[in-house]
Design a protein around this motif. Structure first.
Motif, PDB file in Angstrom:
ATOM      1  N   ILE A 356       0.850  -1.206   0.000  1.00 21.87           N
ATOM      2  CA  ILE A 356       0.000   0.000   0.000  1.00 21.87           C
ATOM      3  C   ILE A 356       0.883   1.253   0.000  1.00 21.87           C
ATOM      4  O   ILE A 356       0.586   2.246  -0.660  1.00 21.87           O
ATOM      5  CB  ILE A 356      -0.939   0.008   1.223  1.00 21.87           C
ATOM      6  CG1 ILE A 356      -1.830  -1.235   1.225  1.00 21.87           C
ATOM      7  CG2 ILE A 356      -1.788   1.281   1.234  1.00 21.87           C
ATOM      8  CD1 ILE A 356      -2.663  -1.388   2.490  1.00 21.87           C
ATOM      9  N   GLU A 359       1.929   2.645  -3.312  1.00 17.99           N
ATOM     10  CA  GLU A 359       0.919   3.484  -3.958  1.00 17.99           C
ATOM     11  C   GLU A 359       0.849   4.857  -3.306  1.00 17.99           C
ATOM     12  O   GLU A 359       0.621   5.876  -3.971  1.00 17.99           O
ATOM     13  CB  GLU A 359      -0.447   2.803  -3.886  1.00 17.99           C
ATOM     14  CG  GLU A 359      -0.509   1.455  -4.590  1.00 17.99           C
ATOM     15  CD  GLU A 359      -1.867   0.791  -4.412  1.00 17.99           C
ATOM     16  OE1 GLU A 359      -2.800   1.162  -5.140  1.00 17.99           O
ATOM     17  OE2 GLU A 359      -1.982  -0.086  -3.528  1.00 17.99           O
ATOM     18  N   ASP A 384      -4.584  -1.764   8.225  1.00 18.96           N
ATOM     19  CA  ASP A 384      -4.686  -1.517   6.782  1.00 18.96           C
ATOM     20  C   ASP A 384      -5.572  -0.323   6.481  1.00 18.96           C
ATOM     21  O   ASP A 384      -5.319   0.435   5.530  1.00 18.96           O
ATOM     22  CB  ASP A 384      -5.270  -2.748   6.078  1.00 18.96           C
ATOM     23  CG  ASP A 384      -4.291  -3.906   6.057  1.00 18.96           C
ATOM     24  OD1 ASP A 384      -3.232  -3.803   6.713  1.00 18.96           O
ATOM     25  OD2 ASP A 384      -4.582  -4.913   5.384  1.00 18.96           O
ATOM     26  N   TRP A 387      -3.802   3.061   6.409  1.00 14.59           N
ATOM     27  CA  TRP A 387      -2.954   3.222   5.225  1.00 14.59           C
ATOM     28  C   TRP A 387      -3.809   3.444   3.968  1.00 14.59           C
ATOM     29  O   TRP A 387      -3.463   4.262   3.110  1.00 14.59           O
ATOM     30  CB  TRP A 387      -2.053   1.996   5.059  1.00 14.59           C
ATOM     31  CG  TRP A 387      -0.955   1.949   6.080  1.00 14.59           C
ATOM     32  CD1 TRP A 387      -1.103   1.905   7.441  1.00 14.59           C
ATOM     33  CD2 TRP A 387       0.443   1.983   5.828  1.00 14.59           C
ATOM     34  NE1 TRP A 387       0.126   1.895   8.056  1.00 14.59           N
ATOM     35  CE2 TRP A 387       1.107   1.942   7.095  1.00 14.59           C
ATOM     36  CE3 TRP A 387       1.215   2.026   4.683  1.00 14.59           C
ATOM     37  CZ2 TRP A 387       2.484   1.950   7.210  1.00 14.59           C
ATOM     38  CZ3 TRP A 387       2.608   2.033   4.802  1.00 14.59           C
ATOM     39  CH2 TRP A 387       3.224   2.006   6.048  1.00 14.59           C
ATOM     40  N   ILE A 388      -4.911   2.730   3.876  1.00 12.13           N
ATOM     41  CA  ILE A 388      -5.799   2.897   2.711  1.00 12.13           C
ATOM     42  C   ILE A 388      -6.443   4.284   2.720  1.00 12.13           C
ATOM     43  O   ILE A 388      -6.622   4.912   1.668  1.00 12.13           O
ATOM     44  CB  ILE A 388      -6.870   1.785   2.718  1.00 12.13           C
ATOM     45  CG1 ILE A 388      -6.212   0.423   2.419  1.00 12.13           C
ATOM     46  CG2 ILE A 388      -7.981   2.092   1.711  1.00 12.13           C
ATOM     47  CD1 ILE A 388      -7.129  -0.775   2.629  1.00 12.13           C
ATOM     48  N   ARG A 391      -3.908   6.565   1.354  1.00 12.37           N
ATOM     49  CA  ARG A 391      -3.745   6.290  -0.082  1.00 12.37           C
ATOM     50  C   ARG A 391      -4.864   6.913  -0.918  1.00 12.37           C
ATOM     51  O   ARG A 391      -4.620   7.442  -2.008  1.00 12.37           O
ATOM     52  CB  ARG A 391      -3.715   4.779  -0.321  1.00 12.37           C
ATOM     53  CG  ARG A 391      -3.504   4.378  -1.771  1.00 12.37           C
ATOM     54  CD  ARG A 391      -3.857   2.920  -1.986  1.00 12.37           C
ATOM     55  NE  ARG A 391      -5.287   2.669  -1.819  1.00 12.37           N
ATOM     56  CZ  ARG A 391      -5.852   1.466  -1.829  1.00 12.37           C
ATOM     57  NH1 ARG A 391      -5.084   0.385  -1.941  1.00 12.37           N
ATOM     58  NH2 ARG A 391      -7.153   1.332  -1.670  1.00 12.37           N
TER      59      ARG A 391
END
Length: 852
Positions: A356, A359, A384, A387-388, A391
């Motif tokens: 991730i 990106e 997660d 982090w997403i 992103r």
């Protein structure tokens, strides 16, 4: 937050101070109200700078500024009514009323002087009442008057230092080596050699300078090393004391300038010193010369490194090379990101997060501070979802600390004059990676009243716009700027674009999804970039917009055109009475309704590549405020409107038409024209004789006009003509004749099969021609012997001339030539190969070479 309130207020005050308003007030009552209005605006303006800074900590203050902005926008609309009325009267005096105007006058009495006075007097009073009502509450915010303070952001800037841990530097080894190599060279004279490092905020200029400063070779080579953080306060006495202190000289608080000067000279005398002047903003050359004079006396190997965000500062200070600092590679960005996101030895445990992270770092676009910001936001977070979230969100929407990337870039924005702040914010209407053309951007700025000149200055608005572009480039807001003579082409770094979105978010909006639930109530400038729209969806979206919208742009390029209907135009024209710019590029419709003429505030209308439209309504000629009309690619357009001469404000005209000859008393009566472009006028054979009357014309272009037999007569009378572009005009012969412009600055010619050599008349531009672009000449075998007489030439582009094998002798006489580009000329490329080509000695002096 609410940005730009001060900028818009200044627009109002400039309009109030315009002589035009004073001359057409037509009554003592209106004049008195305008004076009162100006006084009220001035008292409010005085505290706006303080208010815009303090709103970060006070939500109520932000709301107050938003209310003020609404009144300011409405005030501009009211004041522009005077401009509309003045222009209408001029047209009526010259050409008389049209039937549409007569009918409108009977129905609404808007052209009745008494009716106009009454209506405008009432509207001005309402504006003053609203303004005074809002102004009453300002006392509760305890605002201070600050009319000219450019140090808002700088007070938050931490002082830099020379210490650096080498292990924290990633990806700058090549940059460091280049700077160190320069510093180890001997100087050409007795003065200190100055090298500048330039880049946007957060690019790592200070880090690079620290790394160089602490290099062992530098420590051995110089007797004294001095680090000074300059920031915004370029005070000579203060800087001299700081240098003296770092050099080991004696210093006391009460030392005079003379005492400091003597002590500094004694301390540095015959020493090889190395000074870093970090974070320089000063563009006052006299101050720099004063400081530099204090430093004369060191040994011949003394060096100074300057770091700055501003290109002009670098050019002013640097006697040596300017090192433009570029972004880090993707691999280096990832390494730096992981360093900031994880503790040492921790990253191996989270392979999914690393994927991730790959990106996420693309958001940084190579800027180290952006990488650190994003990594820091995720430090010690292992879910997660965190982090997403990073992103999938724009960087300007993420919460950031004082020393993160957006605050760092914000420092540059805070240093801008208010007029440039609005122009920069307007750039947010373009998508990321957009290639900007200065003429398009400047016309858009002009349409929205963002360019100003004093009443005493005869300077053209287009020139002011070019100054703004150069200034924004100089301050690193624009990059990769190329001069094509008739315009500049440039880009904006993605993070700088994020900054434009951040500062413009309440006024400007780039819409990529019209189905979102965003509130567009306050937005005045809208650019629609939604490729999944139909006519009904477009019309529905228009109803979400503020009725006082200034800019509406449809950007569905490179996709199938949208067929719009009568309902779309009815909504667009009836709802947005105060539009300044309407860009309908790539929309397809057969009829532009006659009601378009009611948009009297419109300055810019673009109908690009609408191949279905056959005729423009004559009512478009009632739009006396219109400055820009772009009809390129409207291949079905049978003729221009019969009364086009009444568009007395038109400055930029781009035409595609089926006509073989244009009607008399048409475009040759548009005396305000600065730019005239004929694009794919496939049947056009000639132009009216009266073109020579367009003495304000500065750019003339003919592209893909395959039937054009000759250029219009009287070009030599167009004394302001600077740029001439002639491309893909198969029947046009330019070889003979004396009737050509007299002082061209740029010339672009190409794809002219009748031309087998450069025309002899080009030699007359030896002292003026700065940009020459020659391309797609299949039969051009040689450049003329007189070519080196073009002594003012700065940029030369030779492209796709396959038979051209060599350059003329004495090319090295072109000492002004700074940029040479040769492309798809196979034989010429071989002869110009660096160091070994036969023609290499002729061009070795050119600083910027591009040969492909």
């Amino acid at each position: 937050m609410t940005e730009l309130a001060l900028s818009i207020a200044e627009n109002v005050i400039k309009k109030l101070g315009s002589l035009a308003y004073q001359e057409i007030c037509m009554s003592q009552d209106i004049a008195s109200n305008l004076t009162k209005f100006q006084l009220t605006m001035s008292t409010i303006q005085a505290v706006l700078m303080d208010a815009e800074e303090k709103q970060v900590r006070n939500r109520a203050l932000s709301v107050w500024l938003e209310q003020l902005k609404d009144v300011f926008y409405d005030a501009i609309d009211v004041l522009d009514e005077f401009v509309c009325e003045d222009l209408r009267r001029k047209v009526v005096e010259t050409y008389g009323n049209t039937s549409e105007q007569v009918l409108h006058s009977v129905l609404y009495s808007s052209f009745n002087p008494l009716g106009f006075r009454f209506k405008m007097g009432h509207r001005i009073k309402k504006i003053i009442e609203r303004l005074e009502e809002i102004a009453k509450v300002r006392a509760q915010f305890y605002l201070n008057e600050r009319l000219d303070d450019k140090s808002i952001g700088q007070r938050e800037r931490e002082m830099t230092h020379s210490f650096l841990c080498d292990s924290n530097v990633i990806g700058r080894a090549d940059d460091k080596q280049k700077i160190v190599d320069l510093l180890m060279r001997p100087n050409d004279d007795n003065n200190a050699f100055v090298i500048a490092i330039v880049g946007i905020g957060g690019m790592g200029k200070t880090t690079l300078a620290q790394w160089v400063y602490n290099d062992e070779r530098i420590a051995r080579n110089f007797d004294t090393r001095i680090w000074v953080c300059v920031s915004d306060d370029f005070n000579i006495l203060k800087l001299a004391k700081e240098i003296l202190k770092c050099a080991g000289g004696r210093i006391s608080e009460n030392m005079t300038m003379d005492e400091v000067q003597v002590s500094l000279r004694n301390t540095l005398n015959e020493k090889n010193f190395f000074i870093v002047l970090d974070d320089v903003w000063n563009d006052d050359r006299s101050k720099w010369i004063d400081l530099k004079n204090l430093l004369i006396g060191g040994a011949k190997r003394s060096k100074i490194v300057v770091t700055t965000r501003i290109q002009e500062v670098a050019l002013m200070m640097a006697s040596g090379p300017i090192h433009n600092l570029k972004g880090l590679s993707e691999d280096d960005c990832l390494s730096l990101f992981l360093m900031w996101a994880f503790k040492e030895g921790e990253k191996q445990q989270y392979p999914t997060l690393i994927e991730i992270g790959k990106e996420i770092v693309t958001k940084s676009k190579g800027v180290p501070l952006a990488v650190k910001t994003l990594g820091g936001l995720l430090y010690s977070k292992f879910d997660d979802r965190d982090w997403i979230f990073i992103r999938d969100n724009e960087i300007w929407k993420l919460e950031q600390k004082e020393n993160d990337i957006l605050p760092a870039l914000r420092l540059s924005y805070d240093q801008l004059p208010s007029s440039l702040k609005q122009c920069f914010a307007y750039c947010s209407l373009y998508p990321k990676d957009h290639i900007y053309f200065s003429d398009e951007l400047i016309q858009s700025w002009m349409a929205n009243g963002l360019l100003h000149k004093s009443n005493e200055s005869p300077q053209e608005l287009e020139d002011i716009g070019l100054q703004y572009v150069k200034e924004l480039f100089s301050r690193s807001f624009f990059q990769e700027l190329s001069d094509f003579g008739y315009c500049y082409i440039f880009k904006m770094h993605d993070l700088v674009h994020d900054l434009s979105l951040f500062v413009a978010q309440s006024d400007h909006c780039l819409v990529e999804n019209t189905n979102n639930r965003k509130n567009y109530e306050k937005v005045r400038h809208v650019s629609i970039l939604d490729y999944n729209l139909g006519a009904n969806e477009l019309t529905t979206f228009l109803h979400k917009l503020n009725n006082s919208a200034r800019t509406i742009i449809f950007r569905n390029e490179d996709v199938d055109p949208i067929n719009v209907n009568e309902s779309f135009f009815k909504t667009c024209i009836s709802r947005f009475k105060y539009l300044r710019l309407l860009d309908l590029r790539f929309l397809r419709f057969e009829v532009l309704p006659s009601s378009i003429g009611s948009l009297k505030h419109l300055r810019y209308l673009r109908l690009r590549r609408n191949k279905q439209i056959k005729k423009l309504p004559n009512s478009i000629c009632d739009m006396q405020n219109l400055e820009t009309l772009i009809l390129d690619g409207c291949g079905g357009l049978e003729e221009l409107p019969r009364d086009i001469r009444k568009m007395i404000s038109l400055r930029y005209l781009c035409i595609t038409t089926k006509q073989s000859r244009l009607l008399e008393n048409g475009i040759e009566c548009l005396y305000s024209l600065r730019t005239m472009i004929f694009y794919k006028c496939l049947k056009l054979e000639s132009l009216p004789e009266g073109i020579q009357c367009l003495t304000s014309l500065r750019r003339l272009e003919f592209t893909s006009c395959e039937s054009l037999m000759s250029l219009p007569r009287g070009l030599k009378y167009l004394i302001e003509l600077e740029s001439l572009i002639i491309f893909d005009c198969g029947k046009l012969n330019l070889m003979e004749g004396e009737d050509y412009p007299t002082s061209l600055r740029s010339l672009r010619i190409g794809s002219l099969p009748q031309l087998v050599a450069l025309p002899q008349w080009l030699i007359r531009f030896g002292n003026t021609l700065q940009v020459l672009i020659i391309h797609f000449f299949e039969n051009l075998e040689a450049l003329p012997e007189w070519f080196p007489y073009l002594i003012s030439l700065r940029k030369l582009v030779i492209w796709a001339c396959p038979k051209l094998s060599s350059l003329p002798e004495r090319m090295d006489c072109l000492t002004s030539l700074k940029e040479l580009e040769i492309g798809y000329c196979l034989q010429l490329r071989r002869n110009c190969k660096r160091d070994v080509g036969e023609d290499w000695p002729k061009i070795a002096h050119v600083p910027l070479l591009k040969i492909v």
